[in-house]
Enzyme design. Structure first.
Site, PDB file in Angstrom:
ATOM      1  N   LYS A  22      -6.830  10.324 -11.394  1.00  0.00           N
ATOM      2  CA  LYS A  22      -6.264   9.517 -10.296  1.00  0.00           C
ATOM      3  C   LYS A  22      -5.256  10.327  -9.479  1.00  0.00           C
ATOM      4  CE  LYS A  22      -2.747   6.594 -11.131  1.00  0.00           C
ATOM      5  NZ  LYS A  22      -1.579   6.760 -10.252  1.00  0.00           N
ATOM      6  N   ASN A  23      -4.295  10.945 -10.175  1.00  0.00           N
ATOM      7  CA  ASN A  23      -3.215  11.598  -9.434  1.00  0.00           C
ATOM      8  C   ASN A  23      -3.694  12.815  -8.647  1.00  0.00           C
ATOM      9  OD1 ASN A  23      -1.505   9.636 -10.317  1.00  0.00           O
ATOM     10  ND2 ASN A  23      -0.481  10.888 -11.876  1.00  0.00           N
ATOM     11  N   CYS A 117      10.567   1.119  -7.437  1.00  0.00           N
ATOM     12  CA  CYS A 117       9.424   0.493  -8.101  1.00  0.00           C
ATOM     13  C   CYS A 117       9.874   0.119  -9.509  1.00  0.00           C
ATOM     14  CB  CYS A 117       8.224   1.418  -8.115  1.00  0.00           C
ATOM     15  SG  CYS A 117       8.426   2.821  -9.174  1.00  0.00           S
ATOM     16  N   ARG A 122      13.181   6.084  -7.771  1.00  0.00           N
ATOM     17  CA  ARG A 122      12.227   7.053  -7.215  1.00  0.00           C
ATOM     18  C   ARG A 122      12.543   7.466  -5.770  1.00  0.00           C
ATOM     19  NH1 ARG A 122       6.332   5.563  -9.657  1.00  0.00           N
ATOM     20  NH2 ARG A 122       5.981   7.779  -9.427  1.00  0.00           N
ATOM     21  N   PRO A 123      13.603   8.232  -5.591  1.00  0.00           N
ATOM     22  CA  PRO A 123      13.941   8.691  -4.242  1.00  0.00           C
ATOM     23  C   PRO A 123      12.945   9.741  -3.732  1.00  0.00           C
ATOM     24  CG  PRO A 123      15.386   9.707  -5.870  1.00  0.00           C
ATOM     25  CD  PRO A 123      14.515   8.740  -6.615  1.00  0.00           C
ATOM     26  N   ASP A 305       3.721   9.469 -18.431  1.00  0.00           N
ATOM     27  CA  ASP A 305       2.684   8.448 -18.242  1.00  0.00           C
ATOM     28  C   ASP A 305       2.032   8.028 -19.559  1.00  0.00           C
ATOM     29  OD1 ASP A 305       3.154   8.377 -15.557  1.00  0.00           O
ATOM     30  OD2 ASP A 305       1.418   9.576 -14.980  1.00  0.00           O
ATOM     31  N   VAL A 327      12.142  11.428 -17.820  1.00  0.00           N
ATOM     32  CA  VAL A 327      11.629  11.633 -16.459  1.00  0.00           C
ATOM     33  C   VAL A 327      11.988  10.462 -15.542  1.00  0.00           C
ATOM     34  CG1 VAL A 327       9.554  12.037 -15.057  1.00  0.00           C
ATOM     35  CG2 VAL A 327       9.757  13.089 -17.325  1.00  0.00           C
ATOM     36  N   ARG A 397      -5.163  -0.285 -11.027  1.00  0.00           N
ATOM     37  CA  ARG A 397      -4.707   0.812 -10.169  1.00  0.00           C
ATOM     38  C   ARG A 397      -5.119   2.163 -10.742  1.00  0.00           C
ATOM     39  NH1 ARG A 397       1.144   1.264 -10.180  1.00  0.00           N
ATOM     40  NH2 ARG A 397       0.445   3.221  -9.330  1.00  0.00           N
TER      41      ARG A 397
HETATM   42  C1  UD1 Z   1       3.876  11.660 -10.194  1.00  0.00           C
HETATM   43  C2  UD1 Z   1       2.715  10.866 -10.745  1.00  0.00           C
HETATM   44  C3  UD1 Z   1       3.192   9.872 -11.798  1.00  0.00           C
HETATM   45  C4  UD1 Z   1       3.994  10.588 -12.877  1.00  0.00           C
HETATM   46  C5  UD1 Z   1       5.091  11.434 -12.267  1.00  0.00           C
HETATM   47  C6  UD1 Z   1       5.821  12.287 -13.283  1.00  0.00           C
HETATM   48  C7  UD1 Z   1       1.256  10.762  -8.811  1.00  0.00           C
HETATM   49  C8  UD1 Z   1       0.604   9.924  -7.777  1.00  0.00           C
HETATM   50  N1  UD1 Z   1       2.102  10.140  -9.639  1.00  0.00           N
HETATM   51  O1  UD1 Z   1       4.747  10.743  -9.537  1.00  0.00           O
HETATM   52  O2  UD1 Z   1       2.033   9.255 -12.371  1.00  0.00           O
HETATM   53  O3  UD1 Z   1       4.579   9.638 -13.734  1.00  0.00           O
HETATM   54  O4  UD1 Z   1       4.537  12.321 -11.273  1.00  0.00           O
HETATM   55  O5  UD1 Z   1       4.940  13.084 -13.981  1.00  0.00           O
HETATM   56  O6  UD1 Z   1       0.981  11.944  -8.908  1.00  0.00           O
HETATM   57  N2  UD1 Z   1      12.678  12.504  -7.895  1.00  0.00           N
HETATM   58  C9  UD1 Z   1      13.828  12.669  -7.164  1.00  0.00           C
HETATM   59  N3  UD1 Z   1      13.720  12.994  -5.841  1.00  0.00           N
HETATM   60  C10 UD1 Z   1      12.509  13.162  -5.221  1.00  0.00           C
HETATM   61  C11 UD1 Z   1      11.332  13.000  -5.981  1.00  0.00           C
HETATM   62  C12 UD1 Z   1      11.454  12.661  -7.332  1.00  0.00           C
HETATM   63  O7  UD1 Z   1      14.939  12.525  -7.680  1.00  0.00           O
HETATM   64  O8  UD1 Z   1      12.467  13.456  -4.015  1.00  0.00           O
HETATM   65  C13 UD1 Z   1      12.771  12.117  -9.337  1.00  0.00           C
HETATM   66  C14 UD1 Z   1      12.148  10.751  -9.604  1.00  0.00           C
HETATM   67  O9  UD1 Z   1      13.047   9.705  -9.341  1.00  0.00           O
HETATM   68  C15 UD1 Z   1      11.789  10.861 -11.075  1.00  0.00           C
HETATM   69  C16 UD1 Z   1      11.445  12.346 -11.229  1.00  0.00           C
HETATM   70  O10 UD1 Z   1      11.981  13.006 -10.101  1.00  0.00           O
HETATM   71  O11 UD1 Z   1      12.893  10.546 -11.880  1.00  0.00           O
HETATM   72  C17 UD1 Z   1       9.963  12.626 -11.319  1.00  0.00           C
HETATM   73  O12 UD1 Z   1       9.317  12.133 -10.180  1.00  0.00           O
HETATM   74  P1  UD1 Z   1       8.071  12.851  -9.508  1.00  0.00           P
HETATM   75  O13 UD1 Z   1       7.657  14.033 -10.330  1.00  0.00           O
HETATM   76  O14 UD1 Z   1       8.352  13.064  -8.080  1.00  0.00           O
HETATM   77  O15 UD1 Z   1       6.968  11.727  -9.649  1.00  0.00           O
HETATM   78  P2  UD1 Z   1       5.906  11.284  -8.576  1.00  0.00           P
HETATM   79  O16 UD1 Z   1       5.398  12.461  -7.829  1.00  0.00           O
HETATM   80  O17 UD1 Z   1       6.402  10.122  -7.820  1.00  0.00           O
END
Ligand code: UD1
Length: 424
Positions: A22-23, A117, A122-123, A305, A327, A397
């Protein structure tokens, strides 16, 4: 809303085909916006999230055609809109991943902020920091991110946290920037390497995807390509836990062993027997399993996950296990639901202390998010009696044909559509 009704206690036995990731599919479909040629993407899972990203692309003027065998044809030569509708981004956070490609193609992008969410705030600050390093002007206002750049210019980006989405956003935008971009402390998840492989097939120059430093040499345009999405390691891990929790024996077809090392290591530590055979993985459970401690981490660490699914297994194993979630800040929503099924779990901050119980008992429970929903199904498969899982749109999803795959290996699981439940 549909519900899943599970009669627990049946050991699962047989073969399970693992779907495309999916991702990966979400990032690759977003990445297809970068190309002016037609991309043919195969092994795309038929999931709600994939339908949402396809709707996002269509809303931007892109031509798409999907076939039932998991092939999606994308022609983004007609990309003309630079803004995505609010209702699509709120349905799925990953819709935000189109920001980088739209900006790189059209010189401007206006995307709704995804907001929080269930599993945390999730910023997107790291996505935006990266785009600013490539020379974009980025403003936030009225709930939207607006980014402008007549021409993106390569730059150096250090990510304060190895965010998957931020790494993807910056890597995609940098493919059409002028000059070299270096992203340091980037995410190393297999989905990043898959996205990079796809972009390289379109003519991008990318080195180091899958390591902590990625170097991109920008180019002026990207062309057509064919790409097959990698197998879904999270779906594979979920079925490994299904074998473990039902004391069953499953053959998982079409997996990537190198993507599952941490998951295999922790399940072997529990006492599971896991043997690779070609592209398949044979997973079997002995009579008794051992409690373990677990910490989620960015790849190659144990994936967040699979934290809820593994915690569900630990809830059924004699002894004390400790799970630390590092995470996401709020990823224990499944705990209250597991307590309703007789589990003994206490949480303190980002740690959960699990005292294994001899048996879980079937109950009405809620899928509070995607992976928590999978955890409820796993709990239901192991529980004594009937479990009814509601809010299963979360499960839809991310798991393709879940009931069918489970039924084929001996589970008793049935979907009750909304209309039926109203009539009953
Ligand atoms: C992706 C995956 C999700 C998985 C996650 C972590 C997809 C569609 N989703 O989500 O299934 O659980 O990786 O492996 O690929 N963060 C910040 N600032 C940012 C971005 C992220 O602080 O700009 C923080 C988030 O709040 C979180 C951490 O970084 O605590 C990890 O998030 P991130 O790796 O970005 O996850 P996603 O890409 O949203």
């Amino acid at each position: 809303m549909d519900k899943l009704v599970i009669a627990g206690g049946k050991p699962l036995e047989g073969s399970v085909p693992i779907s495309g990731a999916k991702n990966s599919a979400l990032a690759i479909l977003a990445g297809s916006l970068l190309s002016t040629g037609e991309c043919l993407i195969s092994n795309v899972p038929n999931l709600l999230d994939v339908q949402v990203i396809c709707e996002v692309l269509a809303s931007l003027g892109v031509r798409l055609m999907a076939t039932p065998d998991g092939m999606v044809r994308v022609d983004a030569s007609t990309l003309r809109e630079h803004t995505t509708p609010y209702h699509l981004v709120t349905r799925m956070r990953a819709s935000f991943f189109v920001l980088g490609p739209i900006l790189a193609r059209l010189g401007q992008a206006r995307i709704p902020l995804p907001g929080g969410c269930a599993i945390g705030s999730r910023p997107v600050d790291l996505h935006l920091k990266g785009l600013r390093s490539l020379g974009a002007r980025v403003n936030i206002g009225h709930g939207f991110v607006e980014a402008f750049a007549d021409k993106l210019v390569g730059g150096n980006v250090y990510l304060d946290y190895p965010s998957v989405g931020a790494t993807e956003t910056i890597m995609m935008a940098a493919t059409l920037a002028e000059g070299r971009t270096v992203i340091e402390n980037c995410a190393q998840e297999p989905e990043i390497a898959d996205l990079a492989d796809f972009l390289i097939k379109m003519g991008a120059s990318i080195r180091g995807a899958g390591t902590e430093t990625i170097t991109i040499e920008g180019t002026t345009s990207l062309h057509r390509c064919d790409h097959r999405v990698i197998p879904d390691r999270i779906e594979a891990g979920t079925f490994m836990v299904a074998a473990a929790i039902t004391k069953g024996k499953l053959r998982l077809q079409n997996v990537r062993l190198d993507h599952l090392q941490a998951v295999i290591a922790k399940l072997v530590e529990c006492g599971m027997e896991i043997v690779p055979e070609g592209q398949d993985l044979l997973v079997s459970a002995p009579n008794t399993l051992k409690s373990i401690d677990l910490r989620t981490l960015p790849f190659p660490g144990f994936p967040t996950d699979l934290q809820a699914p593994l915690m569900t297994l630990l809830a059924t194993i004699n002894g004390t296990s400790v799970v630390a979630e590092t995470v996401f800040e709020n990823r224990f929503l499944h705990v209250d639901e597991l307590l309703r099924m007789g589990a003994n779990i206490k949480t303190e901050g980002n740690c959960a202390i699990i005292q294994g119980v001899p048996v879980l008992t079937g109950a009405p429970v809620q899928a509070t998010d995607l992976r928590a929903g999978a955890a409820m199904v796993l709990a239901g498969l192991a529980a004594k009696g009937e479990t009814v899982v509601s809010d299963i749109h979360h499960i839809d999803r991310g798991y393709e044909r879940l009931e069918e795959k489970l039924t084929n290996v001996g589970a008793s699981i049935k979907r009750i559509p909304t209309t039926d439940s109203v009539l009953v």
